[in-house]
Enzyme design. Structure first.
Site, PDB file in Angstrom:
ATOM      1  N   LYS A   1      30.494  22.932-110.108  1.00  0.00           N
ATOM      2  CA  LYS A   1      29.746  23.060-108.658  1.00  0.00           C
ATOM      3  C   LYS A   1      29.093  21.877-107.813  1.00  0.00           C
ATOM      4  O   LYS A   1      28.805  20.926-108.944  1.00  0.00           O
ATOM      5  CB  LYS A   1      28.660  24.126-109.098  1.00  0.00           C
TER       6      LYS A   1
ATOM      7  N   ARG B   1      31.497  31.402-116.691  1.00  0.00           N
ATOM      8  CA  ARG B   1      32.631  31.457-115.932  1.00  0.00           C
ATOM      9  C   ARG B   1      33.172  30.263-115.756  1.00  0.00           C
ATOM     10  O   ARG B   1      32.413  29.349-114.729  1.00  0.00           O
ATOM     11  CB  ARG B   1      32.029  32.244-114.625  1.00  0.00           C
TER      12      ARG B   1
HETATM   13  N1  HH2 Z   1      30.768  31.402-108.402  1.00  0.00           N
HETATM   14  C1  HH2 Z   1      31.712  31.639-107.598  1.00  0.00           C
HETATM   15  C2  HH2 Z   1      32.652  32.748-107.370  1.00  0.00           C
HETATM   16  N2  HH2 Z   1      32.212  33.786-107.968  1.00  0.00           N
HETATM   17  N3  HH2 Z   1      30.871  34.816-109.618  1.00  0.00           N
HETATM   18  C3  HH2 Z   1      29.863  34.758-110.521  1.00  0.00           C
HETATM   19  N4  HH2 Z   1      29.528  36.072-111.213  1.00  0.00           N
HETATM   20  N5  HH2 Z   1      29.110  33.703-110.685  1.00  0.00           N
HETATM   21  C4  HH2 Z   1      28.996  32.564-110.008  1.00  0.00           C
HETATM   22  O1  HH2 Z   1      28.578  31.639-110.123  1.00  0.00           O
HETATM   23  C5  HH2 Z   1      30.448  32.580-109.024  1.00  0.00           C
HETATM   24  C6  HH2 Z   1      31.240  33.878-108.954  1.00  0.00           C
HETATM   25  C7  HH2 Z   1      31.999  30.281-106.894  1.00  0.00           C
HETATM   26  O2  HH2 Z   1      33.097  29.273-107.510  1.00  0.00           O
HETATM   27  P1  HH2 Z   1      34.716  29.760-107.324  1.00  0.00           P
HETATM   28  O3  HH2 Z   1      35.421  30.959-107.577  1.00  0.00           O
HETATM   29  O4  HH2 Z   1      35.243  28.450-108.019  1.00  0.00           O
HETATM   30  O5  HH2 Z   1      34.940  29.194-105.580  1.00  0.00           O
HETATM   31  P2  HH2 Z   1      35.182  29.987-104.530  1.00  0.00           P
HETATM   32  O6  HH2 Z   1      34.112  30.945-104.086  1.00  0.00           O
HETATM   33  O7  HH2 Z   1      35.264  28.831-103.423  1.00  0.00           O
HETATM   34  O8  HH2 Z   1      36.621  30.632-104.357  1.00  0.00           O
END
Ligand code: HH2
Length: 279
Positions: free
Chosen positions: A221, A255
């Site tokens: 992040k 995660r």
């Molecule tokens: N962060 C993201 C998405 N889902 N779920 C939980 N429980 N906790 C988190 O911190 C979290 C999450 C964001 O990351 P990412 O899926 O890599 O990116 P994007 O939302 O751009 O798909």
């Protein structure tokens, strides 16, 4: 609705949740796994590398992202969940805020709902969780992805996140969700400045003290980029640092996009804490 086939989640040990975003626009892996076969191959790689849970998402929630209709999200995640469920024994999580997507994903073989809106995004989501009996992750987010990074402010970020998680847990319980279904997440990067994220990681023990398994999603992040001056792909070792910090604070689920280094760090840190290698 019939209960999903594998609705239990063994969290007797801290574990790694591997992330696969079946999206064109996720902040770190957007576009890489939009084709179902690429997403499936990545999910299998993450399981081989040590992921105990695989989180499949069909809608980016990165700062500034646009919402996606349920039909599009379903088109993206269902083929991957369906194929993956036939190939691996690990629980599959669906990263969605929509009841319709959660229902479809559970029917296709998912067994955990990862709802970054903490049951606020869709009034029917709480019923899907209660009826299915599946674990659900309730995450803190201030505002909506489109605008959440526009100058977020808190009197005390840790207090506010704690109060929010308590309120969301009480809401879920009042609507028929069992306490043992609940996981909680401070929502690193969701409506938070660098300092807010650091405060939450520093005081994570206060969140684990709420008594439910805590999920930490710090992987690649932006706050890591602010510390390291690195783009997402250069934030892996920084992510590993957050995994070890989270473990020491009592968090259960990490995660991450880069499973291998995080899993190795987790195993070594656990061995130190236990005084012997763990399997
Ligand atoms: N962060 C993201 C998405 N889902 N779920 C939980 N429980 N906790 C988190 O911190 C979290 C999450 C964001 O990351 P990412 O899926 O890599 O990116 P994007 O939302 O751009 O798909």
């Amino acid at each position: 609705m019939p209960a999903a086939p594998t609705c239990s989640l063994d969290l007797s040990f801290p574990c790694i949740m591997g992330v696969v975003n079946v999206t064109p626009d996720s902040f770190s892996d957007g576009g890489r796994f939009l084709a179902a076969e690429d997403a499936l191959a990545q999910a299998l790689t993450l399981v081989r590398e040590g992921a105990a849970i695989v989180d499949i998402g069909g809608e980016s929630t990165r700062p500034g992202s646009e919402p996606v209709p349920a039909a599009r999200e379903l088109e993206r995640v269902l083929p991957v969940i369906d194929a993956l469920a036939g190939l691996v024994g690990v629980p599959i999580s669906v990263d969605t805020t929509k009841a319709e997507v959660a229902r479809g994903a559970l029917a296709a073989g998912a067994s955990l709902i990862n709802d970054v809106s903490a049951l606020r995004g869709d009034a029917q989501m709480v019923d899907v969780v209660a009826e299915s009996g599946c674990p659900v992750c309730l995450m803190h987010m201030k505002g909506q992805p489109k605008t959440m990074q526009d100058d977020p402010r808190y009197d005390d970020v840790v207090d506010e996140v704690l109060r929010f998680l308590e309120e969301r847990m009480a809401f879920a319980l009042a609507r028929g969700v069992r306490e043992d279904q609940l996981l909680i997440d401070p929502g690193i990067g969701f409506g938070k400045t660098v300092e807010h994220n650091l405060a939450l990681l520093r005081d994570l023990h206060r969140i684990t003290a709420l008594g439910r398994p805590v999920v930490v999603g710090a992987s690649r992040k932006r706050f890591l980029g602010a510390i390291l001056g690195a783009e997402p792909e250069g934030r892996t070792i920084g992510t590993v640092a957050t995994t070890v910090i989270g473990l020491l604070a009592g968090a259960h689920v990490f995660r991450v996009h880069d499973v291998k280094p995080n899993f190795e760090a987790l195993r070594v840190a656990l061995a130190v804490l236990e005084g012997a290698p763990t399997t």
